[in-house]
Write a protein that holds these residues in place. Structure first.
Motif, PDB file in Angstrom:
ATOM      1  N   THR A  46      19.743  14.598  31.893  1.00 52.16           N
ATOM      2  CA  THR A  46      19.735  13.499  32.878  1.00 52.16           C
ATOM      3  C   THR A  46      19.146  13.308  34.098  1.00 52.16           C
ATOM      4  N   CYS A  78      21.571   9.183  31.090  1.00 52.20           N
ATOM      5  CA  CYS A  78      21.145  10.570  30.038  1.00 52.20           C
ATOM      6  C   CYS A  78      20.080   9.684  29.184  1.00 52.20           C
ATOM      7  N   LEU A 115      28.464   5.195  38.451  1.00 50.37           N
ATOM      8  CA  LEU A 115      27.353   5.596  37.620  1.00 50.37           C
ATOM      9  C   LEU A 115      26.122   5.831  38.314  1.00 50.37           C
ATOM     10  N   VAL A 168      25.752   7.344  33.132  1.00 50.85           N
ATOM     11  CA  VAL A 168      26.896   8.474  33.304  1.00 50.85           C
ATOM     12  C   VAL A 168      26.767   8.632  34.752  1.00 50.85           C
ATOM     13  N   THR A 224      21.951   6.347  28.033  1.00 50.94           N
ATOM     14  CA  THR A 224      23.096   5.444  28.542  1.00 50.94           C
ATOM     15  C   THR A 224      23.436   6.006  30.096  1.00 50.94           C
ATOM     16  N   HIS A 277      28.011  15.542  28.619  1.00 53.56           N
ATOM     17  CA  HIS A 277      26.652  15.329  28.836  1.00 53.56           C
ATOM     18  C   HIS A 277      26.042  16.612  29.563  1.00 53.56           C
ATOM     19  N   CYS A 331      31.973   4.318  36.135  1.00 47.27           N
ATOM     20  CA  CYS A 331      32.343   5.002  34.874  1.00 47.27           C
ATOM     21  C   CYS A 331      33.855   4.922  34.509  1.00 47.27           C
ATOM     22  N   CYS A 380      30.497  13.249  34.336  1.00 41.70           N
ATOM     23  CA  CYS A 380      30.157  13.300  32.786  1.00 41.70           C
ATOM     24  C   CYS A 380      28.944  14.407  32.431  1.00 41.70           C
ATOM     25  N   THR A 381      28.381  14.816  33.561  1.00 40.02           N
ATOM     26  CA  THR A 381      27.237  15.780  33.387  1.00 40.02           C
ATOM     27  C   THR A 381      27.903  17.115  33.367  1.00 40.02           C
TER      28      THR A 381
END
Length: 530
Positions: free
Chosen positions: A175, A154, A150, A161, A159, A170, A143, A165-166
């Protein structure tokens, strides 16, 4: 260091246990060298600590340490034997000749050879790092925002993530682990691959059809040329010149058509090559464990391949018919006598397809009698005792030939001399045999008939009255299965009686015989002449 290793034999750098170049070399108290893993495994399997080479026994298991200077010599030799090849990922730590990497670390963002990967096997913190098969573009697996691997996909934004990111952009999105999404996409790849393979088969089938049509057209052209030569051979000099011009034009058209067909085939073969390449890529991708790479290239590989040609290409097998017809029409007024020979030539060509036909007694109505080894069929005064048979006509006085035909061309002749009633033609294999039968192509019968001595008709969906200039004494029946044509001829007059055209045959066709009821002038049998 390099000069030292070049003075030594390569055999001196081979472990006596695994017989390969040393990996992490260690030295025993007796002075012999082994791979650390090989020596530990050897001692783990033995009751006593013995040197595998000289068998010296050690009362206490020695603590092994890697001989670092010796390992540098071995690594140099290994680099000479196994340099990084194109397509292989090099180790990011090697400073001289770079060995190929065996693993890439998503947490470190680096790729490691076997030697430099050792800390990830021994250090507690490094053992927690996420390792994967080596890749060149390792940054694509990390990432860019959080500098973390990664590991998730998502579905809302389509994409890849990382875990951080979650917890941000996101957080409320759907996810799932990369592995789960990758497996789902692999199943979709299978469907796309099936479609690509079907396209390949369709185009291969079309190539086969084009080549078959080309063979039919070429054969048709050759026959037309031969007929034209026979007609024009007897004409005067000006007609000979016309003949040469006609043949040249027909051959030019044939060559042009062949070039067109070869061009189409070449283009289709190129498309097939591209589709096969796509098929191979899909096959490789469907087995890939590189989930991120699969998801990144998935939209491109799963889009329908562009093709130029559809599979409904058609080829006209009768390219030269119009050319020949125009030439003959121009000459008809001046050379009517010579043109009268054309039917004789056509009959001669048709007779080349003559087959041996006999009547099948298992199909004959009980009132019919067969003689002459099945070559004669007539109507008797009283029904005969015959065994029941699903193939037998039980109401109408008809019979079929023994031999059936499901392809090509075939021809036979039947003498009808002295008869006032008769029906001739062909019938399909599964046509109705029981009860009152209506003879028509819809019911599987293609026939012409004589009734009341002078009424000729073709038994179509609606009977068609035929006007003949003279009464045939011998009738020829010609079938072109692929062309869907059944034609009837007055053999002695070399004239055409009638043709069923544009038919579609899917079953075997059998010669059909109907001698009519006996009595009066119709007592003569039908006689198969060919």
């Amino acid at each position: 260091m390099a000069s030292s290793s070049s003075l030594l034999s390569e055999d001196q750098f081979l472990c006596s246990v695994c017989l390969d170049v040393f990996t992490d070399p260690v030295t025993t108290p007796c002075g012999h060298n082994f791979c650390m893993t090989c020596l530990n495994e050897h001692w783990d399997r033995s009751e006593h600590c013995l040197c595998p080479l000289c068998k010296e026994q050690f009362n206490v298991r020695p603590e092994l340490k890697i001989n670092r200077m010796f390992r540098e010599v071995v690594d140099h030799l290994r680099r000479r034997r196994d340099p990084v090849k194109p397509g292989k990922v090099p180790c990011d730590i090697c400073t001289c000749e770079r060995l190929k990497a065996v693993k890439s670390c998503l947490d470190c963002g680096l790729s490691f050879c076997e030697t430099h990967l050792e800390p990830h096997k021994t250090a507690a913190k490094l053992r927690k790092h996420k390792l994967m098969d080596p890749v060149e573009n390792l940054e694509d697996y990390i990432c860019q925002k959080h500098d973390r691997p990664l590991e998730l996909f998502c579905r809302d934004d389509q994409t890849c993530v990382c875990q951080f990111c979650t917890e941000g952009d996101h957080k409320t999105h759907n996810t799932v682990p990369l592995e789960e999404e990758s497996e789902q996409r692999k199943s979709e790849l299978g469907k796309t691959q099936t479609e690509v393979q079907k396209m390949i088969q369709d185009k291969l089938k079309k190539i086969k059809e084009i080549r078959h049509s080309e063979e039919l057209r070429k054969a048709s052209t050759e026959r037309q040329i031969a007929d034209s030569v026979e007609v024009f051979r007897s004409l005067i000099g000006c007609i000979e010149r016309s003949q040469a011009e006609l043949i040249e034009l027909m051959e030019e058209k044939q060559k042009a058509a062949e070039r067109q067909a070869e061009g189409l085939i070449k283009e289709l073969e190129q498309e097939i090559t591209e589709l096969k390449r796509r098929d191979t890529e899909l096959e490789q991708l469907s087995h890939s464990e590189d989930h991120l790479h699969l998801l990144q290239v998935y939209p491109t590989l799963c889009s329908p391949p562009h093709t130029t040609h559809s599979t409904d290409i058609s080829i006209d097998p009768h390219l030269c018919v119009d050319t020949l017809r125009e030439a003959l029409e121009q000459l008809e007024k001046s050379f009517n006598e010579e043109m009268e020979k054309v039917p004789e030539i056509k009959m001669k060509r048709i007779k080349q397809y003559a087959v041996d036909v006999t009547v099948n007694p298992d199909t004959a109505h009980p009132s019919l009698f067969l003689t002459g080894n099945g070559k004669r069929v007539g109507h008797g005064d009283a029904p005969q005792r015959v065994c029941g048979n699903p193939q037998r006509f039980n109401c109408c006085v008809y019979a079929l030939g023994k031999e059936g035909f499901s392809s090509g061309k075939f021809y036979h002749e039947v003498q009808v001399k002295g008869k006032t009633w008769w029906t001739l033609g062909v019938a399909s294999e599964f046509s109705t045999r029981k009860g009152v039968i209506t003879l028509s192509p819809d019911n599987g019968f293609w026939t012409v008939a004589l009734e009341k001595g002078d009424e000729y008709s073709a038994n179509g969906c609606r009977p068609i009255c035929l006007s003949l200039s003279q009464k045939p004494q011998r009738v020829g029946v010609f079938v072109d299965y692929e062309e869907g044509r059944v034609s009837f001829y007055d053999v002695e007059a070399s004239s055409h009686i009638y043709s069923f055209t544009g038919q579609t045959f899917t079953e075997k066709l059998y010669p059909f015989f109907g001698p009519g009821l006996s009595g009066g002038e119709n007592s003569a049998p039908l006689i198969i002449c060919l």
